[in-house]
Design a protein around this motif. Structure first.
Motif, PDB file in Angstrom:
ATOM      1  N   GLU A 262      41.369  30.497  37.513  1.00  0.00           N
ATOM      2  CA  GLU A 262      42.783  30.153  37.627  1.00  0.00           C
ATOM      3  C   GLU A 262      43.625  31.101  36.777  1.00  0.00           C
ATOM      4  OE1 GLU A 262      44.471  25.919  38.007  1.00  0.00           O
ATOM      5  OE2 GLU A 262      44.871  26.453  35.918  1.00  0.00           O
ATOM      6  N   ALA A 263      44.695  31.640  37.377  1.00  0.00           N
ATOM      7  CA  ALA A 263      45.495  32.652  36.702  1.00  0.00           C
ATOM      8  C   ALA A 263      46.970  32.235  36.682  1.00  0.00           C
ATOM      9  CB  ALA A 263      45.340  34.005  37.388  1.00  0.00           C
ATOM     10  N   GLU A 264      47.725  32.955  35.855  1.00  0.00           N
ATOM     11  CA  GLU A 264      49.156  32.687  35.732  1.00  0.00           C
ATOM     12  C   GLU A 264      49.949  33.894  36.230  1.00  0.00           C
ATOM     13  OE1 GLU A 264      51.590  30.589  32.295  1.00  0.00           O
ATOM     14  OE2 GLU A 264      51.263  32.708  31.796  1.00  0.00           O
TER      15      GLU A 264
ATOM     16  N   VAL B  20      50.230  39.233  36.349  1.00  0.00           N
ATOM     17  CA  VAL B  20      49.238  38.190  36.615  1.00  0.00           C
ATOM     18  C   VAL B  20      48.196  38.268  35.523  1.00  0.00           C
ATOM     19  CG1 VAL B  20      47.501  37.265  38.198  1.00  0.00           C
ATOM     20  CG2 VAL B  20      49.623  38.257  39.114  1.00  0.00           C
ATOM     21  N   HIS B  21      47.978  37.150  34.838  1.00  0.00           N
ATOM     22  CA  HIS B  21      47.037  37.107  33.730  1.00  0.00           C
ATOM     23  C   HIS B  21      46.011  36.003  33.959  1.00  0.00           C
ATOM     24  CE1 HIS B  21      49.262  39.907  31.170  1.00  0.00           C
ATOM     25  NE2 HIS B  21      50.375  39.283  31.542  1.00  0.00           N
ATOM     26  N   ASP B  22      44.772  36.341  33.689  1.00  0.00           N
ATOM     27  CA  ASP B  22      43.667  35.389  33.719  1.00  0.00           C
ATOM     28  C   ASP B  22      43.170  35.269  32.284  1.00  0.00           C
ATOM     29  OD1 ASP B  22      41.378  33.944  34.013  1.00  0.00           O
ATOM     30  OD2 ASP B  22      40.323  35.431  35.236  1.00  0.00           O
TER      31      ASP B  22
ATOM     32  N   THR C 281      51.205  29.044  38.929  1.00  0.00           N
ATOM     33  CA  THR C 281      49.755  29.010  38.793  1.00  0.00           C
ATOM     34  C   THR C 281      49.098  29.471  40.083  1.00  0.00           C
ATOM     35  OG1 THR C 281      49.854  27.187  37.212  1.00  0.00           O
ATOM     36  CG2 THR C 281      47.758  27.548  38.341  1.00  0.00           C
TER      37      THR C 281
ATOM     38  N   THR D 287      44.481  41.020  32.020  1.00  0.00           N
ATOM     39  CA  THR D 287      45.581  41.337  32.920  1.00  0.00           C
ATOM     40  C   THR D 287      45.022  41.751  34.271  1.00  0.00           C
ATOM     41  OG1 THR D 287      47.016  42.033  31.112  1.00  0.00           O
ATOM     42  CG2 THR D 287      47.567  42.837  33.318  1.00  0.00           C
ATOM     43  N   ILE D 288      45.360  40.986  35.302  1.00  0.00           N
ATOM     44  CA  ILE D 288      44.939  41.295  36.663  1.00  0.00           C
ATOM     45  C   ILE D 288      45.939  42.227  37.344  1.00  0.00           C
ATOM     46  CG2 ILE D 288      44.444  40.293  38.927  1.00  0.00           C
ATOM     47  CD1 ILE D 288      43.540  37.755  37.519  1.00  0.00           C
TER      48      ILE D 288
ATOM     49  N   VAL E   7      41.720  36.524  42.210  1.00  0.00           N
ATOM     50  CA  VAL E   7      41.759  35.629  41.049  1.00  0.00           C
ATOM     51  C   VAL E   7      40.387  34.995  40.879  1.00  0.00           C
ATOM     52  CG1 VAL E   7      42.851  33.606  40.026  1.00  0.00           C
ATOM     53  CG2 VAL E   7      44.201  35.185  41.427  1.00  0.00           C
TER      54      VAL E   7
END
Length: 597
Positions: free
Chosen positions: A477-479, A570-572, A540, A576-577, A474
């Motif tokens: 900060e990612a969701e 997982v999105h930053d 988070t 898209t991570i 990450v």
């Protein structure tokens, strides 16, 4: 909480019974209708047919009848968990370890979903032993159990008594919130003057669990009077104590109000209208070969009890009592279960108003956590309801090894009748078998993936730990988001965790879950409390290298339907991570497995 009320259908007129055709399973019948009518959907709700994750409100359509046939007709495409349940029921009766006693001598079970009988089973011997030590009878005197074997229901009798009481409430002869002593004056002493009918039906009367009526008193009149004169252990309404005395007294009340003996009131109010020909007190000698034997009762001087009620107090009351004494078959009990799922009506015959059935199933004991109870019915008891347990699941067990679970959320039921006290009550409990049957039906009802053809399933085993793990980097900060279905026992832990030291240590990762009832903020652990709905989880992730894992840890006793995780992302920002739908290989699964819709 989903309760069986505010049904989204009209009860309307039901089909007249122009003739009754018995199915191959004793006690189950359906109307002799036209071929077109027989091809109809039997009132099944197609939106939720075969589904566990689409809970329903209300009752089944009033014309729903029990039929046999392919479970696919009600959306059950995989019966492997049902088959495995019956295999285990069989195994409990025939343990391979020579040092392990059988859980019961015989067992008969039945499962149904949306009016369709989807599984039934009979195994073992309804009469097997000659004495309390387990000496087997000669082979020509043993009797194999069949689908129409008649079992002593023991405390499942309490449900019938409760229904008879509620019939009198409907007719205006009784008021649930009036003291019992207002109707039976002999009861108004020793601190019992204000105990209400409602408290007796919900076991909050304060009465002690039991009295040795059969051994301490000489006559039926003296035994009944002992119940009338007993002193409560607790102040009424202050504690939950399961008590036979409540239902013995209510049986006396039914007799007084109806002017009939309790067995006659049962025939008039329930078994006669529903055609339950194998259900009742003191079964006739002509049916002895179909009746499961129970216990060798040396202390009571009865020898091997066969064809008479097992419960000593009920026996001393002439076999007719409000707490125990009724015998029945799985087929007859199935008709009763479907009647209640239909809101009190079956085959055009109504034994209770729908509003009354609603009352039966509302939790009256919210101030006594763990002891949810309607009017006579136990609610949400995972210890025997297993995966079918939820706030609107109702049922009861009997000491002889019987149980019934009615799941309104899926319009299903599971019945298991055994003679686990044959030859001795000391041989153990059959609770594991009760759960196996409920779990087998629950497992056959699908939990569908929320996106794509597959979802991760956390398994269905006690005393186990399953993990699903992935790693992400990450930069900002990612969701983390995922869909979650968590139908787990409160003592079984479903957790979302992270590690920043390569898995040496793990910390809970708090997440929020948004579902039909709103958003719940968790500490990193989650349980959907029997609501059976998918939620969208969001957490988070701070900057750094992360291992992420979903962990499902179970204890040694009882399970819900289980844990499902789907659509992990997982999105930053806009980047898209991780896309779990496109890259299943990004996950390391130990105990979790991919299941298809």
């Amino acid at each position: 909480m989903r309760a069986p009320h505010k049904a989204g259908y009209k009860t309307g007129a039901v089909l007249a019974i122009t003739g009754m055709i018995l199915s191959g399973f004793s006690g189950v019948a359906y109307a002799d209708e036209s071929p077109a009518a027989q091809r109809n959907t039997n009132g099944a709700d197609h939106r939720a047919a075969g589904r566990f994750d689409m809970p329903l409100d209300g009752f089944s359509p009033a014309n729903t009848r029990l039929v046999e046939g392919n479970p696919r007709a009600v959306g059950i495409h995989d019966t492997s968990t049902i088959d495995a349940a019956w295999d285990q029921v069989e195994a409990y009766a025939n343990p391979t370890d020579a040092g392990t006693r059988p859980m019961y001598a015989s067992a008969v079970g039945l499962m149904a979903h949306q009016g369709r009988i989807v599984g039934k089973h009979a195994s073992g011997f309804s009469r097997l032993y000659a004495d309390g030590d387990g000496t087997k009878l000669p082979a020509d005197e043993q009797i194999a159990a069949t689908e129409d074997t008649i079992y002593d229901l023991a405390s499942v009798t309490k449900l019938f008594t409760s229904l008879l009481v509620m019939q009198q409430v409907e007719q205006g002869h009784l008021d649930l919130d009036q003291p019992y002593a207002a109707y039976v004056h002999d009861f108004g002493n020793n601190g019992k003057q204000e105990i209400t009918l409602r408290q007796m039906l919900t076991h909050t009367s304060g009465l002690k669990p039991w009295l040795p009526l059969w051994s301490a008193y000489d006559t039926k009149a003296e035994r009944i009077q002992a119940v009338m004169e007993t002193t409560p252990d607790d102040e009424p309404g202050t504690a939950y104590t399961y008590s036979d005395l409540n239902l013995i007294a209510l049986g006396v009340l039914v007799e007084q109000v109806t002017g009939q003996r309790l067995d006659e009131a049962l025939t008039t109010g329930i078994t006669g209208p529903l055609g339950l020909t194998d259900t009742g007190y003191n079964p006739p000698a002509s049916k002895l070969h179909r009746i499961a034997a129970t216990e060798y009762q040396e202390a009571a001087g009865r020898g091997m009890v066969w064809g008479e009620v097992h419960d000593e107090n009920a026996w001393s009351l002439g076999g007719i009592a409000g707490h125990a004494g009724i015998f029945s078959t799985a087929g007859d009990m199935a008709v009763l279960a479907q009647t209640l799922l239909n809101g009190g009506v079956y085959q055009g015959v109504r034994i209770l108003e729908q509003s009354t059935v609603e009352q039966l199933l509302q939790n009256e004991n919210e101030e006594f956590p763990g002891n949810a109870h309607g009017l006579g019915f136990e609610l949400n008891q995972m210890w025997y309801m297993g995966g079918l347990s939820n706030p609107s699941a109702a049922g009861h067990t009997g000491y002889t090894g019987t149980s019934i679970v009615i799941d309104y959320a899926s319009r299903s039921f599971a019945i298991l009748l055994t003679n686990r006290v044959h030859p001795s009550r000391t041989w153990g409990s059959n609770n594991p078998a009760r759960r196996v049957v409920a779990d087998g039906l629950a497992g056959a009802l699908a939990v569908n993936p929320q996106k794509g053809p597959t979802a991760w399933f956390g398994g269905a085993a006690n005393s186990s730990e399953a993990t699903l793990q992935t790693s992400v980097t990450v930069p900002d900060e990612a969701e983390l988001t995922f869909d979650v279905f968590a139908d787990n026992e409160t003592t079984d832990v479903f957790a979302l965790e992270t590690s920043t030291d390569g898995g040496q240590t793990w910390d809970l990762l708090p997440f929020a879950v948004t579902g039909p009832e709103g958003t719940e903020q968790t500490d990193g652990t989650y349980n959907n409390h029997g609501e059976r709905t998918w939620g969208k989880a969001t957490a988070t992730l701070p900057v750094g290298e992360h291992l992420i894992r979903w962990r499902y840890t179970t204890d040694g006793n009882t399970l819900g339907r289980g844990i499902f995780v789907d659509n992990i992302q997982v999105h930053d920002g806009n980047r898209t991570i991780l896309n779990g739908e496109r890259n299943a290989d990004a996950f390391e699964a130990d105990g979790f497995s991919l299941v298809r819709r």
